[in-house]
Write a protein that holds these residues in place. Structure first.
Motif, mmCIF file in Angstrom:
data_model
loop_
_atom_site.group_PDB
_atom_site.id
_atom_site.type_symbol
_atom_site.label_atom_id
_atom_site.label_comp_id
_atom_site.label_asym_id
_atom_site.label_seq_id
_atom_site.Cartn_x
_atom_site.Cartn_y
_atom_site.Cartn_z
ATOM 1 N N PRO A 34 0.876 9.378 6.963
ATOM 2 C CA PRO A 34 1.124 8.338 7.980
ATOM 3 C C PRO A 34 -0.140 7.551 8.355
ATOM 4 O O PRO A 34 -0.081 6.341 8.562
ATOM 5 C CB PRO A 34 1.652 9.113 9.184
ATOM 6 N N PHE A 35 -1.275 8.225 8.417
ATOM 7 C CA PHE A 35 -2.525 7.539 8.755
ATOM 8 C C PHE A 35 -2.937 6.567 7.652
ATOM 9 O O PHE A 35 -3.421 5.467 7.920
ATOM 10 C CB PHE A 35 -3.649 8.554 9.023
ATOM 11 N N VAL A 36 -2.740 6.979 6.404
ATOM 12 C CA VAL A 36 -3.055 6.101 5.275
ATOM 13 C C VAL A 36 -2.144 4.875 5.300
ATOM 14 O O VAL A 36 -2.589 3.747 5.087
ATOM 15 C CB VAL A 36 -2.937 6.870 3.942
ATOM 16 N N LEU A 37 -0.867 5.080 5.590
ATOM 17 C CA LEU A 37 0.071 3.956 5.671
ATOM 18 C C LEU A 37 -0.281 3.006 6.809
ATOM 19 O O LEU A 37 -0.236 1.783 6.642
ATOM 20 C CB LEU A 37 1.499 4.470 5.830
ATOM 21 N N VAL A 76 -1.311 -0.969 6.492
ATOM 22 C CA VAL A 76 -0.660 -2.050 7.242
ATOM 23 C C VAL A 76 -1.697 -2.875 7.979
ATOM 24 O O VAL A 76 -1.664 -4.108 7.954
ATOM 25 C CB VAL A 76 0.400 -1.470 8.203
ATOM 26 N N PHE A 77 -2.626 -2.219 8.664
ATOM 27 C CA PHE A 77 -3.672 -2.949 9.373
ATOM 28 C C PHE A 77 -4.513 -3.788 8.423
ATOM 29 O O PHE A 77 -4.864 -4.919 8.730
ATOM 30 C CB PHE A 77 -4.588 -1.995 10.157
ATOM 31 N N ARG A 110 -7.324 -8.539 6.387
ATOM 32 C CA ARG A 110 -7.420 -9.445 5.239
ATOM 33 C C ARG A 110 -7.120 -10.902 5.608
ATOM 34 O O ARG A 110 -7.864 -11.801 5.216
ATOM 35 C CB ARG A 110 -6.507 -8.931 4.138
ATOM 36 N N PRO A 111 -6.057 -11.194 6.373
ATOM 37 C CA PRO A 111 -5.829 -12.588 6.781
ATOM 38 C C PRO A 111 -6.955 -13.146 7.651
ATOM 39 O O PRO A 111 -7.293 -14.325 7.550
ATOM 40 C CB PRO A 111 -4.518 -12.527 7.565
ATOM 41 N N GLN A 112 -7.548 -12.303 8.500
ATOM 42 C CA GLN A 112 -8.662 -12.769 9.327
ATOM 43 C C GLN A 112 -9.853 -13.141 8.458
ATOM 44 O O GLN A 112 -10.521 -14.146 8.707
ATOM 45 C CB GLN A 112 -9.055 -11.690 10.341
ATOM 46 N N GLN A 113 -10.132 -12.355 7.417
ATOM 47 C CA GLN A 113 -11.218 -12.686 6.496
ATOM 48 C C GLN A 113 -10.945 -14.005 5.795
ATOM 49 O O GLN A 113 -11.855 -14.819 5.605
ATOM 50 C CB GLN A 113 -11.382 -11.594 5.448
#
Length: 112
Positions: free
Chosen positions: A31-34, A38-39, A45-48
């Motif tokens: 769950p942490f990897v997922l 998502v983040f 990535r869109p912010q970059q």
């Protein structure tokens, strides 16, 4: 009783609970990897990409471009320096020095 629970806790975490060892610690970490994925794909990535597009826009500034700052000031670029620009903001010749990173958008060329 508490010491028995604390001794059994590491084996519980490693086996994923119970006596079945099919999940293990990977079942707990999935769950942490997922969430991290998502983040990364929806936020980081869109912010970059937006930051890269803004830097390219600022690097292509030329004399005569119409700009709008993040504060809402409209002006015309008169001189481009390394980290700032000199912009004329009204017809009376008022000029402001503005940081390049404070530029929100660039319009077309001024028709003077």
């Amino acid at each position: 009783m508490i010491s028995t629970l604390l001794v059994g806790l590491p084996s519980f975490l490693l086996t994923g609970g119970g006596t079945d060892s099919s999940g293990g610690i990977f079942g707990l970490l999935l769950p942490f990897v997922l969430i991290f994925g998502v983040f990364y794909f929806f936020i980081y990535r869109p912010q970059q990409k937006r930051e890269q597009e803004h830097n390219e826009m600022v690097d292509q500034l030329q004399r005569g471009d119409q700009i709008v700052t993040i504060g809402g000031i409209h002006g015309t670029v008169r001189r481009v320096d390394d980290d700032s620009i000199l912009a004329q903001v009204d017809s009376n010749g008022v000029k402001l020095r503005i940081d390049k990173q404070a530029i929100s958008s660039v319009g077309g060329q001024d028709n003077e």
